[in-house]
Design a protein around this motif. Sequence first.
Motif, mmCIF file in Angstrom:
data_model
loop_
_atom_site.group_PDB
_atom_site.id
_atom_site.type_symbol
_atom_site.label_atom_id
_atom_site.label_comp_id
_atom_site.label_asym_id
_atom_site.label_seq_id
_atom_site.Cartn_x
_atom_site.Cartn_y
_atom_site.Cartn_z
ATOM 1 N N ALA A 32 1.116 -1.362 0.140
ATOM 2 C CA ALA A 32 0.102 0.377 -0.079
ATOM 3 C C ALA A 32 0.875 1.025 0.133
ATOM 4 N N LYS A 33 1.288 0.941 -0.878
ATOM 5 C CA LYS A 33 2.588 2.657 -1.431
ATOM 6 C C LYS A 33 2.008 3.945 -1.187
ATOM 7 N N PRO A 34 2.036 5.166 -0.942
ATOM 8 C CA PRO A 34 1.472 5.989 -1.071
ATOM 9 C C PRO A 34 1.563 6.609 -2.374
ATOM 10 N N ARG A 35 0.872 6.919 -3.422
ATOM 11 C CA ARG A 35 0.710 7.623 -5.113
ATOM 12 C C ARG A 35 0.497 8.454 -4.327
ATOM 13 N N TYR A 36 0.743 9.441 -4.173
ATOM 14 C CA TYR A 36 0.655 10.770 -3.130
ATOM 15 C C TYR A 36 1.075 11.626 -1.881
ATOM 16 N N LEU A 37 1.977 12.502 -2.284
ATOM 17 C CA LEU A 37 1.749 13.538 -0.596
ATOM 18 C C LEU A 37 0.780 14.317 -0.391
ATOM 19 N N VAL A 38 0.723 14.842 1.007
ATOM 20 C CA VAL A 38 0.316 15.703 1.188
ATOM 21 C C VAL A 38 1.119 16.776 1.786
ATOM 22 N N LEU A 39 1.204 17.868 1.259
ATOM 23 C CA LEU A 39 2.043 18.576 2.315
ATOM 24 C C LEU A 39 2.046 19.815 2.685
ATOM 25 N N GLU A 40 2.412 19.778 3.804
ATOM 26 C CA GLU A 40 1.953 20.757 5.304
ATOM 27 C C GLU A 40 3.312 21.253 5.364
ATOM 28 N N PRO A 41 3.154 22.679 5.819
ATOM 29 C CA PRO A 41 2.082 23.429 5.350
ATOM 30 C C PRO A 41 1.388 23.396 3.683
ATOM 31 N N ALA A 42 0.128 23.548 3.449
ATOM 32 C CA ALA A 42 0.054 23.803 2.129
ATOM 33 C C ALA A 42 0.337 24.876 1.418
ATOM 34 N N GLN A 43 0.216 24.891 0.391
ATOM 35 C CA GLN A 43 0.646 26.349 -0.206
ATOM 36 C C GLN A 43 -0.160 27.255 -1.273
ATOM 37 N N PRO A 44 0.042 28.777 -0.723
ATOM 38 C CA PRO A 44 -0.676 29.286 -1.562
ATOM 39 C C PRO A 44 -0.339 29.882 -3.544
ATOM 40 N N SER A 45 -1.656 29.474 -3.629
ATOM 41 C CA SER A 45 -1.329 29.107 -5.063
ATOM 42 C C SER A 45 -0.903 30.482 -5.630
ATOM 43 N N ASP A 46 -0.398 31.056 -7.112
ATOM 44 C CA ASP A 46 0.029 32.111 -7.732
ATOM 45 C C ASP A 46 -1.207 32.259 -8.515
ATOM 46 N N THR A 47 -1.780 32.162 -8.470
ATOM 47 C CA THR A 47 -2.709 31.773 -9.576
ATOM 48 C C THR A 47 -4.114 32.073 -9.306
ATOM 49 N N PRO A 48 -4.603 33.072 -8.082
ATOM 50 C CA PRO A 48 -5.950 32.633 -7.324
ATOM 51 C C PRO A 48 -6.808 32.481 -7.782
ATOM 52 N N GLY A 49 -7.480 31.374 -7.638
ATOM 53 C CA GLY A 49 -9.064 31.374 -8.184
ATOM 54 C C GLY A 49 -9.286 30.400 -9.038
ATOM 55 N N LYS A 50 -7.411 29.521 -9.698
ATOM 56 C CA LYS A 50 -7.913 29.032 -10.131
ATOM 57 C C LYS A 50 -6.653 27.438 -9.543
ATOM 58 N N SER A 51 -7.093 26.801 -10.970
ATOM 59 C CA SER A 51 -6.685 24.936 -9.799
ATOM 60 C C SER A 51 -4.963 25.791 -10.265
ATOM 61 N N GLU A 52 -4.086 24.406 -9.511
ATOM 62 C CA GLU A 52 -2.709 25.397 -10.256
ATOM 63 C C GLU A 52 -1.805 23.556 -9.836
ATOM 64 N N VAL A 53 -1.466 23.595 -10.867
ATOM 65 C CA VAL A 53 0.239 22.064 -11.804
ATOM 66 C C VAL A 53 1.031 23.148 -11.361
ATOM 67 N N LEU A 54 2.064 22.666 -11.108
ATOM 68 C CA LEU A 54 3.579 22.789 -11.048
ATOM 69 C C LEU A 54 3.973 21.627 -11.585
ATOM 70 N N GLU A 55 5.060 21.857 -11.610
ATOM 71 C CA GLU A 55 5.938 20.773 -12.993
ATOM 72 C C GLU A 55 7.127 21.089 -12.412
ATOM 73 N N PHE A 56 8.239 20.721 -11.503
ATOM 74 C CA PHE A 56 9.016 20.652 -11.479
ATOM 75 C C PHE A 56 10.131 19.584 -11.981
ATOM 76 N N PHE A 57 10.825 20.242 -12.897
ATOM 77 C CA PHE A 57 11.914 19.647 -13.880
ATOM 78 C C PHE A 57 12.979 20.214 -13.851
ATOM 79 N N ALA A 58 14.155 19.571 -14.684
ATOM 80 C CA ALA A 58 15.450 19.640 -14.568
ATOM 81 C C ALA A 58 16.041 19.494 -16.090
#
Length: 210
Positions: A32-58
């Motif tokens: 039962a490996k977690p498929r995601y982690l809950v971020l604590e504390p939650a972070q505010p969005s840079d685009t208020p009023g919208k859902s936001e997906v950030l892709e951290f990449f290199a």
Amino acid sequence: MSYASLLSRTFASLVLGCMSLLFLMPAQAQTAKPRYLVLEPAQPSDTPGKSEVLEFFAYSCNHCAAIEPLIEKWRPSLPDNVVFRAVPVAFNASMVDLQKLYYSLESLNRLDLHPKVFKTIHDERKRIFDAKSIIAWAADQGIDRAQFESTFNSFGVQAKVNRANELTKAYKIDGTPTFGVNGKYVVSPSMTGDYQSALDEVSRLLKTPK
């Protein structure tokens, strides 16, 4: 030390910044490996009023290069109220110029070259990791050299790099590719088992209440 040796050491340093993904074997899939982690504390969005997906990449990460075509196919399926943002990360000083490369392309409205950067590094094996080689590469793509260099060294690009570093720290990113969803969840292929399932998990989490 020769220039070739220096480049080899730089390349090794960059690759170390990329997460080594350990895909689940059939026997491990029963856990039962977690498929995601809950971020604590939650972070505010840079685009208020919208859902936001950030892709951290290199750009130096081979897994980021591998998942990029899947992202390009997946992004059009996102709802209109979802903002997708790519966030280049630097796990060490040698990766900073690659962050500036992304934000320079963004500032010049040339993100059409974003996939080409991955191809240049991972398929063509060209080590465009420092400012000099990056600026030369951009000129080879038809971008005015002086304009690109000015943008690359601009305050605006540096400000975006600083913000990317803040987000990387806030989301506790220690490998790439990793996705942040609505400031609450963190997902990566190492959690879900493969590239496509990570994107599917992001889509699922976007449907959860904010």
